[in-house]
Design a protein around this motif. Structure first.
Motif, short mmCIF file in Angstrom:
data_model
loop_
_atom_site.label_atom_id
_atom_site.label_comp_id
_atom_site.label_asym_id
_atom_site.label_seq_id
_atom_site.Cartn_x
_atom_site.Cartn_y
_atom_site.Cartn_z
N THR A 37 0.89 -1.16 0.05
CA THR A 37 -0.25 -0.20 -0.07
C THR A 37 0.75 1.05 0.09
O THR A 37 0.75 2.18 -0.65
N LEU A 38 2.01 1.33 0.77
CA LEU A 38 2.80 2.42 0.96
C LEU A 38 3.60 2.72 -0.33
O LEU A 38 3.61 3.67 -0.83
N ALA A 39 3.87 1.59 -1.16
CA ALA A 39 4.61 1.81 -2.57
C ALA A 39 3.50 2.20 -3.49
O ALA A 39 4.14 3.21 -4.24
N ALA A 40 2.38 1.84 -3.15
CA ALA A 40 1.45 2.50 -4.26
C ALA A 40 1.22 3.93 -3.96
O ALA A 40 0.96 4.65 -4.97
N ALA A 41 1.16 4.45 -2.77
CA ALA A 41 0.91 5.63 -2.42
C ALA A 41 2.25 6.70 -2.63
O ALA A 41 2.20 7.81 -3.19
N THR A 43 3.93 6.80 -5.55
CA THR A 43 3.83 6.78 -6.85
C THR A 43 3.20 8.44 -6.97
O THR A 43 3.39 9.31 -8.09
N TYR A 44 2.51 8.89 -5.78
CA TYR A 44 2.01 10.17 -5.85
C TYR A 44 2.82 11.46 -5.38
O TYR A 44 2.18 12.28 -5.49
#
Ligand code: ZN
Length: 374
Positions: A37-41, A43-44
């Protein structure tokens, strides 16, 4: 935190530790889920990258790695964010209070400052294509983050957003753009003579300006020529970033200005006050500017002998360091000091700063015990 501790805590908080496990608001299931989840976040937001500088000191070459993120990418994110665009000041403005026939100009947020107003006047005026200055404030200082670890964080804040947004921690607030290098002193600083102390100070300052060049290098081209961006309100603007304000203490001000500080004949990072005139606090002195200081540096570099070169650079209390901020338009590092640090409280007031000195002075005058601090 280690994987096993994260897993124990998450399963506890989602299970037996909770009064009503089914009602837990924690959505992370376990360590892997949290990391994903942190990795996905991530990217922002603008990611950290590694920079490296090397420099010689007393015959040895030292290499330093440091973490930083691209400030221009961060600025572009802010300018193209639709949720911020109505709060952005795209232009400077002047505010006046007219009362009983008296007109007083008011200064509150940075967009009301004379400096921004002046800079805006130098940008191209093109019909239907706004050209806008995008100013930032720079803050940096050394500090302990734990008992043993010292860090030197560098923070930028967007001056085109009002203080309630830029000084908060949410979207549009300050951003950590990197950690300045902290070189470890290879020798005992107490054993140095004045020339060696100046050498060490110059080494540190050169490292700092080389690191600035890497961290803020992406700002140079847009600051010089502007960069066309479709902003969050769908308007195309040509944006020019700059760093017109620094929020730093006396020591950092000397580093950012590459001045020699207390040992110099001209120790002020902002103006050319002679060491002997420091007590004349009501007198005005010639201000340092990028243009004049750069000229002294270039004259020193072109001097035929080392002695002549030293004489020129010393005559204005500078280090022979190429100042990064000279290359960034509308970012004069001397005027960026918000007020004249050296002539007011360069060494700080209370605690171990000016206070014991004041007590000593009172004692020698026979006033000991007549002044108390509440
Ligand atoms: Zn000064």
């Amino acid at each position: 935190m280690e994987r096993k501790w994260v897993n124990t805590q998450l399963s506890g908080m989602r299970g037996s530790w909770s009064d009503a496990p089914s009602a837990s608001n924690i959505t992370f299931k376990n360590y892997d889920h949290m990391e994903k989840t942190l990795a996905a976040a991530r990217t922002y937001v603008v990611q950290f990258q590694e920079g490296e500088v090397e420099r010689k000191f007393q015959g040895t070459t030292y290499k330093f790695q440091f973490q930083y993120r691209d400030p221009w990418k961060w600025i572009v994110d802010l300018l193209s964010d639709p949720s911020l665009s109505s709060d952005i000041h795209w232009y400077p403005a002047q505010k006046f209070l007219c009362e009983d026939g008296v007109t007083t100009q008011l200064f509150d947020e940075p967009y009301t400052s004379g400096k921004w107003y002046k800079i805006q006047g130098t940008l191209p005026q093109v019909r239907n294509l706004p050209h806008c200055y995008v100013p930032m404030a720079l803050w940096l200082d050394k500090g302990m983050v734990t008992k043993r670890v010292r860090k030197h964080p560098i923070i930028l804040r967007p001056l085109f957003l009002n203080s309630n947004i830029r000084n908060a921690s949410g979207n549009g607030g300050g951003v950590l753009v990197g950690y300045m290098i902290i070189p470890i002193d290879p020798s005992d600083s107490d054993d140095r003579n004045a020339a060696q102390s100046i050498d060490w100070a110059r080494f540190r300052r050169e490292l700092m300006h080389k690191a600035f060049k890497i961290i803020f290098g992406s700002l140079i081209q847009p600051a010089k020529h502007g960069e066309a961006l479709t902003c969050g309100d769908n308007i195309l603007r040509v944006c020019y970033p700059g760093i017109p304000i620094t929020s730093i203490d006396g020591e950092e001000a000397c580093s950012v200005s590459a001045c020699r500080a207390a040992l110099a004949l001209f120790p002020c990072p902002r103006c050319l006050v002679h060491h002997n005139d420091l007590d004349k606090i009501c007198k005005s002195f010639t201000l340092r500017t990028t243009e004049t200081m750069k000229r002294f540096y270039e004259d020193a570099m072109a001097a035929p002998t080392k002695t002549e070169s030293e004489r020129i650079i010393q005559s204005v209390g500078l280090h022979a360091t190429e100042n990064f901020f000279w290359s960034l338009p509308n970012s004069d590092p001397y005027s960026a000091n918000s007020y004249d640090l050296l002539h007011s409280d360069e060494s700080g007031k209370w605690g171990k700063h000016l206070w014991p000195l004041l007590l000593d002075a009172l004692k020698t005058k026979g006033y000991k015990g007549r002044l108390t601090m509440k």
